[in-house]
Design an enzyme around this catalytic site. Structure first.
Site, PDB file in Angstrom:
ATOM      1  CB  VAL A  63      -0.793   0.497   1.108  1.00 45.01           C
ATOM      2  CG1 VAL A  63      -1.344   1.642   1.342  1.00 45.01           C
ATOM      3  CG2 VAL A  63      -1.814  -1.148   1.118  1.00 45.01           C
ATOM      4  CB  CYS A  64       1.882   3.973  -1.784  1.00 44.54           C
ATOM      5  SG  CYS A  64       1.983   3.729  -3.589  1.00 44.54           S
ATOM      6  CG  HIS A  65      -1.665   9.533  -1.244  1.00 45.42           C
ATOM      7  ND1 HIS A  65      -0.860  10.782  -1.898  1.00 45.42           N
ATOM      8  CD2 HIS A  65      -2.576   9.359  -1.428  1.00 45.42           C
ATOM      9  CE1 HIS A  65      -1.825  11.477  -1.852  1.00 45.42           C
ATOM     10  NE2 HIS A  65      -3.174  11.028  -1.571  1.00 45.42           N
ATOM     11  N   GLY A  67      -0.638   3.786  -5.447  1.00 44.37           N
ATOM     12  CA  GLY A  67      -0.393   3.254  -6.153  1.00 44.37           C
ATOM     13  C   GLY A  67       0.653   3.053  -6.704  1.00 44.37           C
ATOM     14  CB  ILE A  92      -4.312   5.552   2.012  1.00 40.51           C
ATOM     15  CG1 ILE A  92      -4.854   4.549   2.887  1.00 40.51           C
ATOM     16  CG2 ILE A  92      -3.528   6.126   1.540  1.00 40.51           C
ATOM     17  CD1 ILE A  92      -3.940   4.793   3.880  1.00 40.51           C
TER      18      ILE A  92
END
Length: 106
Positions: A63-65, A67, A92
């Site tokens: 997961v990141c901000h 993708g 996210i």
């Protein structure tokens, strides 16, 4: 690597017998601001040095901000022998929009 949208990841998380590891690779300030409950935080820049903390046999959702960083980490994990890697498509931000509006957006 599989690309799953937030609803598909939520469905994985809803199966406690096979729940994946959520690996959040955002920076510390991002993680402090918002996160998916139960996530393991290892910033992208620390993945190589902390690889031993991860189980290559467990399904890992990265997961990141939005993708993109998670996609890069997921690719790296695959090169290291991780066989069940998932990228949270849209990150996210998409999770907050589509699954859990209580998660702050930035």
């Amino acid at each position: 690597m599989r690309q799953l949208d937030p609803h598909q990841v939520k469905a994985l998380l809803d199966k406690p017998e096979a729940a994946p590891l959520l690996l959040d690779v955002r920076e510390s300030n991002e993680f402090a601001y918002c996160r998916i409950d139960g996530s393991l935080h290892i910033p992208m820049g620390e993945i190589v040095s902390r690889l031993s903390e991860l189980d290559p046999d467990r399904t890992t959702v990265v997961v990141c901000h939005h993708g993109m960083r998670s996609f890069q980490v997921a690719q790296f994990l695959e090169t290291q022998g991780f066989g069940q890697v998932v990228n949270l498509s849209g990150g996210i931000d998409a999770w907050a929009r589509e699954v859990d509006p209580a998660v702050p957006r930035y």
